[in-house]
Design an enzyme around this catalytic site. Sequence first.
Site, PDB file in Angstrom:
ATOM      1  N   ASP A 125       1.018  -1.226  -0.017  1.00 35.15           N
ATOM      2  CA  ASP A 125       0.083  -0.045   0.156  1.00 35.15           C
ATOM      3  C   ASP A 125       0.967   1.155   0.116  1.00 35.15           C
ATOM      4  OD1 ASP A 125      -2.854   0.829   0.391  1.00 35.15           O
ATOM      5  OD2 ASP A 125      -1.823   1.818   2.306  1.00 35.15           O
ATOM      6  N   GLU A 182       1.755  -0.273  -5.031  1.00 35.23           N
ATOM      7  CA  GLU A 182       0.775   0.708  -5.313  1.00 35.23           C
ATOM      8  C   GLU A 182       1.709   1.859  -5.531  1.00 35.23           C
ATOM      9  OE1 GLU A 182      -3.167   3.038  -3.935  1.00 35.23           O
ATOM     10  OE2 GLU A 182      -1.541   2.395  -2.523  1.00 35.23           O
TER      11      GLU A 182
HETATM   12  C1  GLC Z   1      -4.141   3.143  -0.607  1.00 33.68           C
HETATM   13  C2  GLC Z   1      -5.465   2.195  -0.628  1.00 33.68           C
HETATM   14  C3  GLC Z   1      -6.706   2.936  -0.278  1.00 33.68           C
HETATM   15  C4  GLC Z   1      -6.373   3.597   1.121  1.00 33.68           C
HETATM   16  C5  GLC Z   1      -5.007   4.228   1.103  1.00 33.68           C
HETATM   17  C6  GLC Z   1      -4.585   4.726   2.373  1.00 33.68           C
HETATM   18  O1  GLC Z   1      -4.359   4.143  -1.948  1.00 33.68           O
HETATM   19  O2  GLC Z   1      -5.546   1.439  -2.239  1.00 33.68           O
HETATM   20  O3  GLC Z   1      -7.773   2.132  -0.323  1.00 33.68           O
HETATM   21  O4  GLC Z   1      -7.360   4.631   1.391  1.00 33.68           O
HETATM   22  O5  GLC Z   1      -4.037   3.283   0.622  1.00 33.68           O
HETATM   23  O6  GLC Z   1      -4.159   3.363   3.224  1.00 33.68           O
END
Ligand code: GLC
Length: 533
Positions: A217, A277
Site C-alpha cells: 500500500d 501501489e
Molecule cells: C491506498 C489504498 C486505499 C487507502 C489508502 C490509505 O491508496 O488503496 O484504499 O485508502 O492507501 O491506506
Amino acid sequence: MTAEPTTAARPSTRRSGPGWWRDAVFYQVYIRSFADGNGDGVGDLAGLRARLPYLRDLGVDALWITPFYPSPMADHGYDVADPRDVEPLFGNLPEFDALLAEAHDLGLRVTIDLVPNHTSHQHEWFRAALAAGPGSPERARYLFRDGRGPDGSEPPNNWPSVFGGPAWTRVPDGQWYLHIFAPEQPDLDFTDPEVVADLEATMRFWLDRGVDGFRIDVAHGMAKPAGLPDMLPMEDTGLLDDHGPGDERFDQDGVHDVHRRIRAVLDEYPDRMAVGEVWVSDDDRLALYLRPDELQLAFNFKLLTAEWTPAALRDAIVHSLAAVDGTPAPACWVLSNHDRPRHVTRYGGGELGTRRARAAALLQLALPGAAYLYNGDELGMPDVDLPDEALQDPIWFRSGGAERGRDACRIPVPWSGSEPPYGFTTGTGTWLPMPEGWAELTAEAQESRPGSIQSLYRAALALRASSPAFEGEGLAWLPSPDGCLAFRRDGGLVCLVNLSGAAVPVPEGTVLLASGDVSGGQLPPDTALWLVA
Ligand code: GLC
C-alpha cells in the site's frame, strides 16, 4: 454470435516456479465486498473460502486480499491496529490458514496487503506515543512535530491530507502528528530502525504461514523529505491526484531503501513477490521501483486512468511498456480497483459501458505481463450511486460532502437470486446497499449464459493460460484501420480493438475470441478480437 475458443486446451504455458507472477492474472478480493460467510452483511475470509472453487473455475492464478487485520475501520481496514492478526469481523488466524491451504490445493496463489506507511491510531505504538509525550522514543516511531506560529497552533507545514483537510492533527499536549490519509492513520517514520524491523517481522509472520507475496500500500510514500518542508500549494486532491513533481509527500528517493529491505526479506523465501501501489506517472521514476533489488511488479495505473480513445489507450500502453523497459519487471495492467470508478462506468455505463468493458477485458488480457482484475470485473459490475446516508468513505466525511468518495465502486458482489442481497450474505442487510435490477448480473445467472461477460472472461483466461500465442513479453504495433488499435505478441496473438464509430473488416486469420458478434466478418464498434494469422 460471440466466437468461443477454437484452440484445443493445451498444458498451461504459465510459469509454475520462479517468476510465476510475470504473466499471472491476479484477482483482487476487496474482502468487505466479496462474499459474506457469517450473515452479518460484511464479506469475510469464510465467504472467500467458500468461493475459492468459483475463482479456480474462472481461471485466475492468484488472489490479492485487501487488509483483513484488526482495525477500527476508519478507512475500512487500511487503518491497521495489529498487522499480525485477523480482524474478528473477517475471521481468525485458523480461518486464514485454512483458506490459504485450500487455495493452494486449488492451484491459486495468495497475496495479501501490506500497509507500511501508517498504522491505525489504535495501534499499541500510537497509543504509547500519545501517552509518552514529546521527545520520547515512542513518538519517534511516528512524525510528531511542534506547530508553527507563536503558540504552535499552526500545523508544522502546509501539506493537505489525501482525503481532504490538513495532513496534521494536534494532540492535547500541543504537538502535531502527520497523517497523509485520515487522522486515524498516523504516518510512521521510516528513519526509525524499529519501524523497518517491525515491517520485516510482519512480512515474516505471513511468509512463514505460506503467503505467496504482498501488495504494498502507498509504496511511494514511506519516506518523507528531510525537514518536512512546505510543498507547492495545491488543491486538496483526493485519490484522483497524480502526485506530480512538487508533491513532497510522495516518491522521495529514500523510499527505495525501504523497498530494498522488503526485497531482502522476500528473497529469503522461494518464489515470493511484491507488487507496489506506486502512483508515479513519470516512466523513469516508476522504473526506479523495479530495479533488481526492489519490487517485482508495480501497478501501472495508466490503463486505469486512460479515456476510451485509441490515442489515450495506445499512449497508456506505450508508456507502461517504456516504464518497465530496461528493468527486470514485466508490465502490470489494472483496469479497476477499490479506489477508482469502475471501468464499466468510466466508459459510459449501461449497454455502451458494458460493451466497452468486454473489449477492454480482451485488451487487458492480451497485453504482455501481469494483470489484475478487481472483484466484479468479470461480472461487468458498474458503480452504484448511493444516497448520502449510505456513504461511509472517509473522503466523504473529510471533504465535508464535497467528494462522494469510493463507496460506489465497493458494492458487494452479486452471486445469485433476483433481489438484494443476491446471495452475498445469508442475512438481510449488506454494509453498502445493493441495488434492485441486478438479477442478470449475478455470477449464477451469467454462468449459464454463453454470451455473458463472465463467459467471456472464462474463455479469455483459459486461452491465455493454454495457448502458445500468448508467449513472450514483446509487443509489436500493427497497422490498423483509423480509430483501431492492433498489436501482435511474440507468440503470434493478434489483438484488434475497434474504437472507431463504425464496423471494420475482421482480418485474415483464425479468430480465437471476440468480445462481440463477428459472424458477419465485421468487427463492430467498441469490440475487440483475438486471432492468430
Ligand atoms: C491506498 C489504498 C486505499 C487507502 C489508502 C490509505 O491508496 O488503496 O484504499 O485508502 O492507501 O491506506
